[in-house]
Design a protein around this motif. Structure first.
Motif, PDB file in Angstrom:
ATOM      1  N   UNK A 144       0.904  -1.085   0.114  1.00 25.04           N
ATOM      2  CA  UNK A 144      -0.021   0.017   0.082  1.00 25.04           C
ATOM      3  C   UNK A 144       1.152   1.248   0.093  1.00 25.04           C
ATOM      4  N   UNK A 145       0.627   2.267  -0.755  1.00 22.24           N
ATOM      5  CA  UNK A 145       1.438   3.379  -0.743  1.00 22.24           C
ATOM      6  C   UNK A 145       1.249   4.143   0.364  1.00 22.24           C
ATOM      7  N   UNK A 146       2.411   4.679   0.808  1.00 18.41           N
ATOM      8  CA  UNK A 146       2.759   5.705   1.940  1.00 18.41           C
ATOM      9  C   UNK A 146       1.528   6.897   1.520  1.00 18.41           C
ATOM     10  N   UNK A 147       1.140   7.631   2.414  1.00 17.75           N
ATOM     11  CA  UNK A 147       0.383   8.841   2.053  1.00 17.75           C
ATOM     12  C   UNK A 147       1.121   9.894   1.578  1.00 17.75           C
ATOM     13  N   UNK A 148       0.781  10.578   0.475  1.00 19.01           N
ATOM     14  CA  UNK A 148       1.732  11.671  -0.015  1.00 19.01           C
ATOM     15  C   UNK A 148       2.551  12.512   0.484  1.00 19.01           C
ATOM     16  N   UNK A 149       1.909  13.058   1.795  1.00 16.94           N
ATOM     17  CA  UNK A 149       2.500  13.901   2.721  1.00 16.94           C
ATOM     18  C   UNK A 149       3.317  13.363   3.810  1.00 16.94           C
ATOM     19  N   UNK A 150       3.558  12.028   3.673  1.00 10.48           N
ATOM     20  CA  UNK A 150       4.532  11.430   4.550  1.00 10.48           C
ATOM     21  C   UNK A 150       5.715  10.930   3.832  1.00 10.48           C
ATOM     22  N   UNK A 151       6.920  11.087   4.756  1.00 13.78           N
ATOM     23  CA  UNK A 151       8.256  10.243   4.097  1.00 13.78           C
ATOM     24  C   UNK A 151       8.953   9.162   5.207  1.00 13.78           C
ATOM     25  N   UNK A 152       8.714   7.947   4.434  1.00  9.56           N
ATOM     26  CA  UNK A 152       9.340   6.994   5.323  1.00  9.56           C
ATOM     27  C   UNK A 152      10.675   6.570   5.288  1.00  9.56           C
ATOM     28  N   UNK A 153      11.177   6.124   6.282  1.00  8.03           N
ATOM     29  CA  UNK A 153      12.520   5.757   6.272  1.00  8.03           C
ATOM     30  C   UNK A 153      12.638   4.383   5.044  1.00  8.03           C
ATOM     31  N   UNK A 154      11.913   3.640   5.216  1.00  8.50           N
ATOM     32  CA  UNK A 154      11.601   2.371   4.374  1.00  8.50           C
ATOM     33  C   UNK A 154      10.388   2.550   3.568  1.00  8.50           C
ATOM     34  N   UNK A 155      10.392   1.875   2.462  1.00  7.85           N
ATOM     35  CA  UNK A 155       9.189   2.000   1.473  1.00  7.85           C
ATOM     36  C   UNK A 155       8.338   0.705   1.487  1.00  7.85           C
ATOM     37  N   UNK A 156       7.106   1.028   1.044  1.00  6.32           N
ATOM     38  CA  UNK A 156       6.113  -0.119   0.896  1.00  6.32           C
ATOM     39  C   UNK A 156       6.617  -1.113   0.204  1.00  6.32           C
TER      40      UNK A 156
END
Length: 92
Positions: free
Chosen positions: A44-56
């Motif tokens: 599931x894609x991360x919300x557009x306004x969030x940056x995660x250290x790891x990716x979906x």
């Protein structure tokens, strides 16, 4: 929902650190258990306004937080192989 399994013994909630938040913020992400300490994050894609250290979809190594048994993503599995990570946790 806790780190305990969701609807299947192969699924769990893994917490992924968010970037650019000014303080430590963790996003709960569903993940499939692949090994003792390795999980594949849901696609599931991360919300557009969030940056995660790891990716979906990333395969991550987790450690269990002692205070509440949460599973915390700490590294990409390609950075650490599972046997050496498990040994490191027992020694360190």
């Amino acid at each position: 929902m806790s780190a305990a399994t969701a609807s299947s013994t192969d699924l769990a909630t893994v917490f992924v650190r968010m970037l650019d938040e000014g303080t430590a913020v963790w996003r709960p992400v569903m993940a499939e258990r692949l090994g003792e300490t390795t999980y594949r994050l849901a696609m599931d894609p991360a919300p557009e306004d969030e940056a995660w250290i790891f990716q979906p979809g990333d395969i991550v190594v987790v450690e269990q937080r002692q205070s509440d048994d949460s599973l915390i993503a700490v590294a990409l599995a390609t950075q650490l192989d599972e046997p050496s990570w498990a040994l490191r946790r027992k020694v360190g």
